[in-house]
Scaffold this active site. Structure first.
Site, mmCIF file in Angstrom:
data_model
loop_
_atom_site.group_PDB
_atom_site.id
_atom_site.type_symbol
_atom_site.label_atom_id
_atom_site.label_comp_id
_atom_site.label_asym_id
_atom_site.label_seq_id
_atom_site.Cartn_x
_atom_site.Cartn_y
_atom_site.Cartn_z
ATOM 1 N N SER A 79 0.728 -1.374 0.006
ATOM 2 C CA SER A 79 -0.022 -0.082 0.143
ATOM 3 C C SER A 79 0.973 1.137 -0.022
ATOM 4 O O SER A 79 2.044 0.860 -0.135
ATOM 5 C CB SER A 79 -0.917 -0.042 1.335
ATOM 6 O OG SER A 79 0.013 0.476 2.436
ATOM 7 N N LYS A 80 0.159 2.458 -0.035
ATOM 8 C CA LYS A 80 1.002 3.691 0.141
ATOM 9 C C LYS A 80 2.110 3.766 1.011
ATOM 10 O O LYS A 80 3.191 4.282 0.901
ATOM 11 C CB LYS A 80 -0.041 4.853 0.160
ATOM 12 C CG LYS A 80 -0.446 5.375 -1.146
ATOM 13 C CD LYS A 80 0.174 6.616 -1.319
ATOM 14 C CE LYS A 80 -0.045 7.108 -2.811
ATOM 15 N NZ LYS A 80 1.038 7.061 -3.581
ATOM 16 N N ARG A 81 1.752 3.152 2.192
ATOM 17 C CA ARG A 81 2.629 3.190 3.304
ATOM 18 C C ARG A 81 4.074 2.681 2.905
ATOM 19 O O ARG A 81 5.019 3.004 3.507
ATOM 20 C CB ARG A 81 2.269 2.255 4.523
ATOM 21 C CG ARG A 81 1.431 2.934 5.214
ATOM 22 C CD ARG A 81 0.819 1.977 6.435
ATOM 23 N NE ARG A 81 0.329 0.669 5.854
ATOM 24 C CZ ARG A 81 0.762 -0.721 6.172
ATOM 25 N NH1 ARG A 81 2.042 -0.866 6.609
ATOM 26 N NH2 ARG A 81 0.262 -1.550 5.491
ATOM 27 N N GLY A 131 5.583 3.299 -0.034
ATOM 28 C CA GLY A 131 6.071 4.282 -0.856
ATOM 29 C C GLY A 131 5.467 4.384 -2.089
ATOM 30 O O GLY A 131 4.060 4.055 -2.185
#
Ligand code: GLU
Length: 469
Positions: free
Chosen positions: A238-240, A242
């Site tokens: 996920s976005k976490r 990167g």
């Protein structure tokens, strides 16, 4: 003929997982001389946006995943979905349901309290309701109550689910619009899709879709549900973790061929081979090679692959990309500059085009500080004599070309009776800020007279102040 489809919902950019699915669909169609369809599943009017459609098309284009049909848009097929919903109702495979939200909510609560799986209880299943003005009704699929539904999955093997596990899902909302499972089925059927390759987050939908396809007397396609991609911490990517949008990798200076190569290895393997050209991927791809377990995103590996491609790509392509970036950075530089030597040299030391550009920025704009180690080692009082002499001679040069520059450097070594390093290195650190560059005479030529002279003066100043001379 084999026909695959990539069916993204345009509710955001094309992310790594979606791009990998698209790649597998594309590869399988290319491998088998089949067809590849792009279908935009934009029926969720609230979440779909034209910007997302654009972003998906742009990313497909960057990766070179060309399609033979489409892009189709599901929002343009509502009449067809309505027709099929009507047909299913007529044939008794679907029925109108008027259960109010509140009833369904209470049913759900009760089932949860009894530790049962929440499901529709079939209240309207045999009421034979017809649409009525002023009454909100949905249409539900009459899922068989007996038996099992099975399909063969190229990744998961034989999958069987008892029909008792499946309830009567809604296929049309009260405004008549189709739900996901209905529109997918109609399109897969109408488009003659033979193989559905998608993320395994859809595997629970498949038994439902198979039942609808059977009710429609349609051929059931082959399936391959590919395991998800995890971040390096083992959690779903996920976005976490990167960048997850594919075009962020373009922005960061990755090459599309490297990206494809990296993506194909996230969930597919051929022995322990790591590097595959596009042609090799097509040649070697097979559904049997799809991995059964989840794969982890690993930026280091992506960097390694990108670096392999930076090295093997024709130099002119890399120079083109470098120039593109220089322009985007708004750097005024001489178009006629021959960047061959610098680009060729630095591409061996970096992982991305952006890093490459960073390492040659000194050619186009003044650096703000020296590399610490290089300065400590080279910009010492002993550098003053060579730098001063170089400065005098360079200032006197009429033509700024590599032969003349080389002659100056050599003359200074002779005058000072020192080796090349004692003159070349101070010059290098003075003009590039670091201790690594292409041959120094070529570098100085590339930088031009004014810039080189100004930088030598600056280095003399730096040594004088630092060294207390
Ligand atoms: N539109 C669905 C998604 O983006 C994919 C549907 C499918 O592949 O069947 O998740």
């Amino acid at each position: 003929m084999i026909k695959t489809r990539f069916a993204p919902s345009p509710t955001g950019v094309l992310h790594v997982g979606g791009a990998r699915t698209a790649l597998f669909c594309w590869l399988y169609s290319r491998k088998t001389n089949g067809k590849f369809v792009l279908r935009i599943e934009d029926t969720d009017l609230e979440r779909s946006t034209p910007e997302s459609v654009q972003a998906i098309l742009e990313a497909m284009d960057w990766l070179g995943l060309d399609y033979d049909e489409g892009p189709y848009y599901q929002t343009r097929c509502f009449d067809r979905y309505r027709e099929v919903i009507g047909q299913l109702v007529e044939q008794g495979h679907a029925y109108f349901c008027q259960c109010p939200k509140q009833r369904l909510e209470e049913l759900r609560k009760r089932q949860m309290a009894d530790k049962q799986k929440p499901r529709y209880d079939g209240c309207c299943r045999d009421l034979g309701l017809r649409p009525e003005a002023g009454v909100a009704m949905v249409v539900r699929f009459r899922n068989p109550r007996q038996g099992v539904v099975s399909f063969t999955d190229h990744v998961k093997g034989e999958v069987s689910v008892s029909n008792q596990e499946l309830d009567d899902l809604i296929i049309a909302r009260s405004d008549g619009s189709p739900t996901y499972n209905l529109s997918v089925v109609v399109d897969d059927m109408d488009m003659g899709i033979t193989h559905v390759l998608r993320g395994d987050d859809h595997v629970n939908n498949t038994p439902r879709q198979v039942n609808i396809l059977r009710a429609l007397d349609a051929e059931v396609p082959g399936y391959a549900h590919v395991p998800m991609i995890l971040g390096d911490d083992g959690k779903r990517l996920s976005k976490r973790h990167g960048a997850v949008g594919v075009m962020e990798y373009f922005e960061a200076g990755y090459l599309p061929e490297a990206m494809l190569n990296y993506l194909v290895r996230l969930g597919w393997s051929h022995g322990d081979q790591e590097i595959f050209t596009r042609t090799q991927m097509i040649e070697l791809f097979s559904l049997d090679g799809l991995n059964k377990s989840a794969s982890s995103f690993n930026t280091e590996k992506l960097n390694w692959i990108n670096q392999q491609y930076l090295m093997s790509e024709p130099l002119t392509n890399i120079i083109g990309l470098v120039k593109q970036r220089l322009k985007r950075l708004g750097l005024a530089y001489d178009e006629t500059l021959d960047l061959t030597t610098v680009v060729d040299l630095y591409r061996q030391r970096v992982s991305t085009v952006n890093e490459l550009v960073d390492s040659i920025l000194y050619c186009f704009q003044d650096f703000t500080s020296y590399d610490e180690k290089a300065a400590a080692k080279v910009l010492k009082p002993s550098a003053l004599a060579p730098l001063r002499r170089l400065l005098d001679r360079f200032q006197a040069l009429e033509s700024w070309d590599v032969t003349e520059i080389h002659a100056v450097i050599e003359a200074v070594t002779v005058e000072l009776e020192v080796g090349m390093g004692k003159v070349g290195q101070p010059l290098r650190v003075a003009v590039t800020g670091g201790s690594f560059s292409p041959p120094i005479d070529q570098t100085v030529e590339l930088l031009g007279k004014d810039r080189s002279i100004a930088r030598i003066e600056r280095a003399i100043e730096y040594v004088s102040v630092k060294g207390g001379v």
